[in-house]
Scaffold this motif. Structure first.
Motif, PDB file in Angstrom:
ATOM      1  N   CYS A 170       0.852  -1.189   0.000  1.00 20.43           N
ATOM      2  CA  CYS A 170       0.000   0.000   0.000  1.00 20.43           C
ATOM      3  C   CYS A 170       0.888   1.239   0.000  1.00 20.43           C
ATOM      4  N   SER A 171       0.274   2.416   0.023  1.00 20.66           N
ATOM      5  CA  SER A 171       1.045   3.659   0.013  1.00 20.66           C
ATOM      6  C   SER A 171       1.557   3.987   1.410  1.00 20.66           C
ATOM      7  N   GLU A 172       2.556   4.870   1.463  1.00 21.62           N
ATOM      8  CA  GLU A 172       3.073   5.321   2.752  1.00 21.62           C
ATOM      9  C   GLU A 172       1.987   6.051   3.531  1.00 21.62           C
ATOM     10  N   GLY A 173       1.147   6.802   2.828  1.00 22.43           N
ATOM     11  CA  GLY A 173       0.047   7.511   3.483  1.00 22.43           C
ATOM     12  C   GLY A 173      -0.911   6.549   4.156  1.00 22.43           C
ATOM     13  N   SER A 174      -1.180   5.423   3.501  1.00 24.88           N
ATOM     14  CA  SER A 174      -2.056   4.414   4.104  1.00 24.88           C
ATOM     15  C   SER A 174      -1.429   3.827   5.368  1.00 24.88           C
ATOM     16  N   VAL A 175      -0.126   3.594   5.327  1.00 17.85           N
ATOM     17  CA  VAL A 175       0.560   3.076   6.512  1.00 17.85           C
ATOM     18  C   VAL A 175       0.396   4.058   7.666  1.00 17.85           C
ATOM     19  N   LYS A 176       0.619   5.340   7.406  1.00 17.52           N
ATOM     20  CA  LYS A 176       0.493   6.357   8.457  1.00 17.52           C
ATOM     21  C   LYS A 176      -0.932   6.411   9.001  1.00 17.52           C
ATOM     22  N   THR A 177      -1.902   6.309   8.112  1.00 15.99           N
ATOM     23  CA  THR A 177      -3.299   6.337   8.542  1.00 15.99           C
ATOM     24  C   THR A 177      -3.625   5.123   9.406  1.00 15.99           C
ATOM     25  N   HIS A 178      -3.222   3.935   8.949  1.00  9.95           N
ATOM     26  CA  HIS A 178      -3.476   2.713   9.727  1.00  9.95           C
ATOM     27  C   HIS A 178      -2.805   2.794  11.104  1.00  9.95           C
ATOM     28  N   CYS A 179      -1.559   3.268  11.140  1.00 16.00           N
ATOM     29  CA  CYS A 179      -0.838   3.367  12.416  1.00 16.00           C
ATOM     30  C   CYS A 179      -1.509   4.370  13.336  1.00 16.00           C
ATOM     31  N   SER A 180      -1.882   5.512  12.804  1.00 14.15           N
ATOM     32  CA  SER A 180      -2.532   6.540  13.614  1.00 14.15           C
ATOM     33  C   SER A 180      -3.837   6.027  14.209  1.00 14.15           C
ATOM     34  N   ARG A 181      -4.624   5.356  13.395  1.00 17.33           N
ATOM     35  CA  ARG A 181      -5.899   4.807  13.886  1.00 17.33           C
ATOM     36  C   ARG A 181      -5.667   3.711  14.921  1.00 17.33           C
ATOM     37  N   ALA A 182      -4.646   2.890  14.692  1.00 18.41           N
ATOM     38  CA  ALA A 182      -4.332   1.835  15.661  1.00 18.41           C
ATOM     39  C   ALA A 182      -3.926   2.432  16.997  1.00 18.41           C
ATOM     40  N   VAL A 183      -3.089   3.461  16.962  1.00 14.35           N
ATOM     41  CA  VAL A 183      -2.641   4.098  18.198  1.00 14.35           C
ATOM     42  C   VAL A 183      -3.830   4.717  18.926  1.00 14.35           C
TER      43      VAL A 183
END
Length: 197
Positions: A170-183
């Motif tokens: 996936c994109s780097e932006g998706s990774v950041k979004t997934h991580c932010s939501r997980a946190v």
């Protein structure tokens, strides 16, 4: 690492055992100085010895010292990284709760591993860390798959955003979004359990 000529005799079980016995005390001291924790040092040496025996026990005896040192260094490095990441999780949940922000908290986290290792270990502190880690693991299991995958790759495996995106496809932006939501989800769940950093 260059291999010795194939005509070199392979280490026998007795030679492997003798080598491990000869290096045990020095390896422990090295690990203890690096990790500042005797129990972690014992674990690191045992892990390194097991990896050497399981993966390289069929090598010539002359290769064992260099192989063992490389394995031990990797085990120590991994142990330091895991301890840093585990303790950093607690900071993530209190310091990065910004509504509507999909940035990746690990990108702005500043954790000094040397300072972390210098913290004294107390029975109460050890109990509290174990309790928090148990709660974190329980809540990680409840995350949606993509959030859990991104979170573990970034904060457990220590991959950067680019590497995580490559693994997840996936994109780097998706990774950041997934991580932010997980946190955010983990922080909310932990606060509900009375756990805060």
């Amino acid at each position: 690492m260059p291999r010795f000529p194939k005509d070199r005799p392979l280490a026998s079980r007795a030679e492997l055992s003798a080598f491990l016995a000869s290096v045990e005390k020095r390896a422990f001291k090295h690990a203890a100085w690096s990790l500042q924790d005797e129990e972690a040092a014992l674990d690191a040496v045992q892990d390194a010895m097991m990896k050497l025996s399981a993966n390289y026990g069929d090598r010539p005896a002359a290769e064992l010292p260099l192989l063992f040192q490389r394995i031990l260094q990797n085990v120590i490095r991994d142990s330091v990284r895991r301890r840093k990441v585990r303790r950093a999780w607690i900071t993530l949940f209190s310091g990065f709760m910004r509504d509507g922000d999909d940035s990746d908290p690990l990108d702005s986290l500043d954790v000094d591993p040397a300072a972390d290792l210098a913290l004294p270990s107390t029975p109460h502190g050890d109990y509290e860390r174990a309790r928090v880690l148990d709660a974190i693991e329980e809540e990680i299991a409840r995350l949606p798959e993509r959030q859990r995958q991104a979170f573990l790759l970034r904060y457990w495996e220590g991959f950067d955003t680019v590497e995580t995106a490559a693994v997840m496809g996936c994109s780097e932006g998706s990774v950041k979004t997934h991580c932010s939501r997980a946190v955010r989800a983990l922080s909310t769940a932990l606060l509900a359990k009375g756990i805060s950093a």
